[in-house]
Every structure is written in C-alpha cells, then in structure tokens.
Design a protein around this motif. Structure first.
Motif, PDB file in Angstrom:
ATOM      1  N   ALA A  74       0.834  -1.205   0.000  1.00 32.38           N
ATOM      2  CA  ALA A  74       0.000   0.000   0.000  1.00 32.38           C
ATOM      3  C   ALA A  74       0.868   1.255   0.000  1.00 32.38           C
ATOM      4  O   ALA A  74       0.537   2.245  -0.667  1.00 32.38           O
ATOM      5  CB  ALA A  74      -0.938  -0.007   1.202  1.00 32.38           C
ATOM      6  N   THR A  75       1.967   1.242   0.722  1.00 35.69           N
ATOM      7  CA  THR A  75       2.868   2.393   0.760  1.00 35.69           C
ATOM      8  C   THR A  75       3.463   2.637  -0.624  1.00 35.69           C
ATOM      9  O   THR A  75       3.464   3.772  -1.126  1.00 35.69           O
ATOM     10  CB  THR A  75       3.985   2.168   1.794  1.00 35.69           C
ATOM     11  OG1 THR A  75       3.392   1.977   3.080  1.00 35.69           O
ATOM     12  CG2 THR A  75       4.932   3.349   1.841  1.00 35.69           C
ATOM     13  N   HIS A  76       3.952   1.590  -1.245  1.00 28.94           N
ATOM     14  CA  HIS A  76       4.552   1.696  -2.582  1.00 28.94           C
ATOM     15  C   HIS A  76       3.521   2.194  -3.599  1.00 28.94           C
ATOM     16  O   HIS A  76       3.801   3.097  -4.396  1.00 28.94           O
ATOM     17  CB  HIS A  76       5.118   0.335  -2.995  1.00 28.94           C
ATOM     18  CG  HIS A  76       5.874   0.373  -4.267  1.00 28.94           C
ATOM     19  ND1 HIS A  76       5.306   0.084  -5.482  1.00 28.94           N
ATOM     20  CD2 HIS A  76       7.165   0.686  -4.514  1.00 28.94           C
ATOM     21  CE1 HIS A  76       6.210   0.213  -6.430  1.00 28.94           C
ATOM     22  NE2 HIS A  76       7.357   0.575  -5.876  1.00 28.94           N
ATOM     23  N   THR A  77       2.319   1.624  -3.575  1.00 32.94           N
ATOM     24  CA  THR A  77       1.263   2.033  -4.508  1.00 32.94           C
ATOM     25  C   THR A  77       0.870   3.493  -4.283  1.00 32.94           C
ATOM     26  O   THR A  77       0.710   4.256  -5.240  1.00 32.94           O
ATOM     27  CB  THR A  77       0.031   1.121  -4.358  1.00 32.94           C
ATOM     28  OG1 THR A  77       0.422  -0.213  -4.668  1.00 32.94           O
ATOM     29  CG2 THR A  77      -1.099   1.551  -5.271  1.00 32.94           C
ATOM     30  N   GLY A  78       0.717   3.886  -3.034  1.00 34.33           N
ATOM     31  CA  GLY A  78       0.341   5.263  -2.724  1.00 34.33           C
ATOM     32  C   GLY A  78       1.379   6.261  -3.194  1.00 34.33           C
ATOM     33  O   GLY A  78       1.048   7.319  -3.753  1.00 34.33           O
ATOM     34  N   LEU A  79       2.658   5.949  -3.009  1.00 35.43           N
ATOM     35  CA  LEU A  79       3.723   6.852  -3.463  1.00 35.43           C
ATOM     36  C   LEU A  79       3.754   6.948  -4.990  1.00 35.43           C
ATOM     37  O   LEU A  79       3.960   8.031  -5.548  1.00 35.43           O
ATOM     38  CB  LEU A  79       5.069   6.382  -2.927  1.00 35.43           C
ATOM     39  CG  LEU A  79       5.264   6.557  -1.422  1.00 35.43           C
ATOM     40  CD1 LEU A  79       6.552   5.893  -0.969  1.00 35.43           C
ATOM     41  CD2 LEU A  79       5.225   8.022  -1.028  1.00 35.43           C
ATOM     42  N   ALA A  84       2.434  10.205  -9.808  1.00 30.85           N
ATOM     43  CA  ALA A  84       1.679  10.357 -11.053  1.00 30.85           C
ATOM     44  C   ALA A  84       0.789  11.597 -11.033  1.00 30.85           C
ATOM     45  O   ALA A  84       0.094  11.875 -12.005  1.00 30.85           O
ATOM     46  CB  ALA A  84       0.831   9.107 -11.302  1.00 30.85           C
ATOM     47  N   GLY A  85       0.793  12.333  -9.921  1.00 31.56           N
ATOM     48  CA  GLY A  85       0.017  13.561  -9.845  1.00 31.56           C
ATOM     49  C   GLY A  85      -1.404  13.387  -9.357  1.00 31.56           C
ATOM     50  O   GLY A  85      -2.193  14.324  -9.405  1.00 31.56           O
ATOM     51  N   LEU A  86      -1.745  12.195  -8.898  1.00 35.12           N
ATOM     52  CA  LEU A  86      -3.093  11.982  -8.374  1.00 35.12           C
ATOM     53  C   LEU A  86      -3.226  12.628  -7.000  1.00 35.12           C
ATOM     54  O   LEU A  86      -2.236  12.782  -6.272  1.00 35.12           O
ATOM     55  CB  LEU A  86      -3.378  10.481  -8.273  1.00 35.12           C
ATOM     56  CG  LEU A  86      -3.361   9.717  -9.599  1.00 35.12           C
ATOM     57  CD1 LEU A  86      -3.498   8.223  -9.350  1.00 35.12           C
ATOM     58  CD2 LEU A  86      -4.484  10.209 -10.500  1.00 35.12           C
ATOM     59  N   PRO A  87      -4.440  13.011  -6.602  1.00 34.51           N
ATOM     60  CA  PRO A  87      -4.620  13.528  -5.244  1.00 34.51           C
ATOM     61  C   PRO A  87      -4.338  12.423  -4.230  1.00 34.51           C
ATOM     62  O   PRO A  87      -4.125  11.273  -4.602  1.00 34.51           O
ATOM     63  CB  PRO A  87      -6.090  13.941  -5.209  1.00 34.51           C
ATOM     64  CG  PRO A  87      -6.735  13.182  -6.315  1.00 34.51           C
ATOM     65  CD  PRO A  87      -5.680  12.919  -7.341  1.00 34.51           C
ATOM     66  N   MET A  88      -4.331  12.767  -2.973  1.00 37.14           N
ATOM     67  CA  MET A  88      -4.027  11.802  -1.923  1.00 37.14           C
ATOM     68  C   MET A  88      -4.796  10.505  -2.171  1.00 37.14           C
ATOM     69  O   MET A  88      -6.023  10.483  -2.150  1.00 37.14           O
ATOM     70  CB  MET A  88      -4.400  12.354  -0.543  1.00 37.14           C
ATOM     71  CG  MET A  88      -4.034  11.441   0.608  1.00 37.14           C
ATOM     72  SD  MET A  88      -2.285  11.036   0.740  1.00 37.14           S
ATOM     73  CE  MET A  88      -1.633  12.543   1.397  1.00 37.14           C
ATOM     74  N   PRO A  89      -4.091   9.440  -2.456  1.00 40.39           N
ATOM     75  CA  PRO A  89      -4.760   8.186  -2.823  1.00 40.39           C
ATOM     76  C   PRO A  89      -5.401   7.498  -1.621  1.00 40.39           C
ATOM     77  O   PRO A  89      -4.962   7.655  -0.482  1.00 40.39           O
ATOM     78  CB  PRO A  89      -3.627   7.335  -3.388  1.00 40.39           C
ATOM     79  CG  PRO A  89      -2.399   7.871  -2.738  1.00 40.39           C
ATOM     80  CD  PRO A  89      -2.654   9.338  -2.488  1.00 40.39           C
TER      81      PRO A  89
END
Length: 162
Positions: A74-79, A84-89
């Motif tokens: 989850a940490t890796h995916t969120g970073l 990629a410029g997405l808002p807080m995932p």
C-alpha cells in the motif's frame, strides 16, 4: 521478574490457500477498504485466539505487532500514485499501522492498549511489550507481506504471565 507461558502460537508462513475466505467466515464479514497487510494481521490474530480457545481477547490484554516493512504494498502504490500527480490516494489509509490495529481490534471485538513497531528485531519488541503487561497478558504478532520471493507471514503468540 514475570514468567510467561505461551497459551497459543499460530503461524501462517505462507498463509494457506483460501485464508481470506476463512477470515471472512470466522469474523462474519469480508474486510472492506483494508490492505493485504491488515488482512494478514486480522487473520493471524483471530486464528491465534482460536488456537488458544479464547472467544475474545480479555479487555486488559495488550496487542503488539512488529514488522520489518509494514504495509509495503500500500505504501509503494500510494507513493506511485502521488508521483503520477493523483490527489491523496485511498491506498494512503491502507498504509497506516493505526488502521491495521483498529481492524485487528474490531475483528477480535476488543478495545485496549495496542501498538505497532517497525523494526528488524521482533524479539526486542516482545521484550518491551511484556514490561508492565497486565495479568490478562499479551497478543503479539509479526506480520509481513510477500516481497522479493519471501512469502507473506502472519505469526502470532498469545502470552499470559504465570
């Protein structure tokens, strides 16, 4: 000095096939909005209490969880999503150990003293967890996601002072 007895020890390294279905059946629902790491913790904690023959963790018991990487996926995916410029995932919440502790408490129908330590030496975390523990004892877990060929692990001990 307090002496400790192991009331139960549960190891899923790796978890068996169908472990998620077993968890859902045991707690009466499918976990929602939690990551793999949290599900592994819930599964191992619940199974450890089952092995101990306890319907619930006593209110005065404490929960301690240790990991070398925590919610790595989850940490890796969120970073990556932030890069990629997405808002807080949404996966940001899944990376938080506090969410894991809350969900473990929820699946055990327990509220109390719980904490997480990110470290390389689980034995040191266990030594610290025993200090000042109540007569209701301790539920101690080591939870790791699969990574670099090492299988996922959810290993738990139910310890009580003698």
């Amino acid at each position: 000095m307090t002496t400790w007895r192991t009331a139960a020890h549960f190891v899923a390294h790796p978890p068996p096939e169908g472990w998620r279905d077993d968890l859902a059946e045991r707690i009466g629902r499918r976990p929602r909005r939690v990551g793999l790491w949290t599900e592994l913790a819930m599964y191992g904690a619940r199974r450890c209490l089952d092995v101990a023959g306890e319907v619930a963790l006593p209110p005065g018991a404490r929960i301690r969880v240790s990991s070398q990487r925590g919610a790595w996926g989850a940490t890796h995916t969120g970073l990556a999503q932030l890069d990629a410029g997405l808002p807080m995932p949404f996966t940001f919440m899944q990376s938080q150990p506090a969410l894991m502790l809350a969900e473990v408490g929820r699946c055990l129908e327990w509220q109390g003293d719980a904490s997480f330590a990110l470290c390389r030496d689980a034995a040191q975390v266990l030594r610290l967890a025993k200090l000042g523990a109540s007569p209701d004892g301790l539920l101690f877990g080591v939870v790791e996601e699969e990574r670099n060929g090492e299988p996922a692990r959810s290993e738990w001990w139910r310890l009580v002072p003698t």
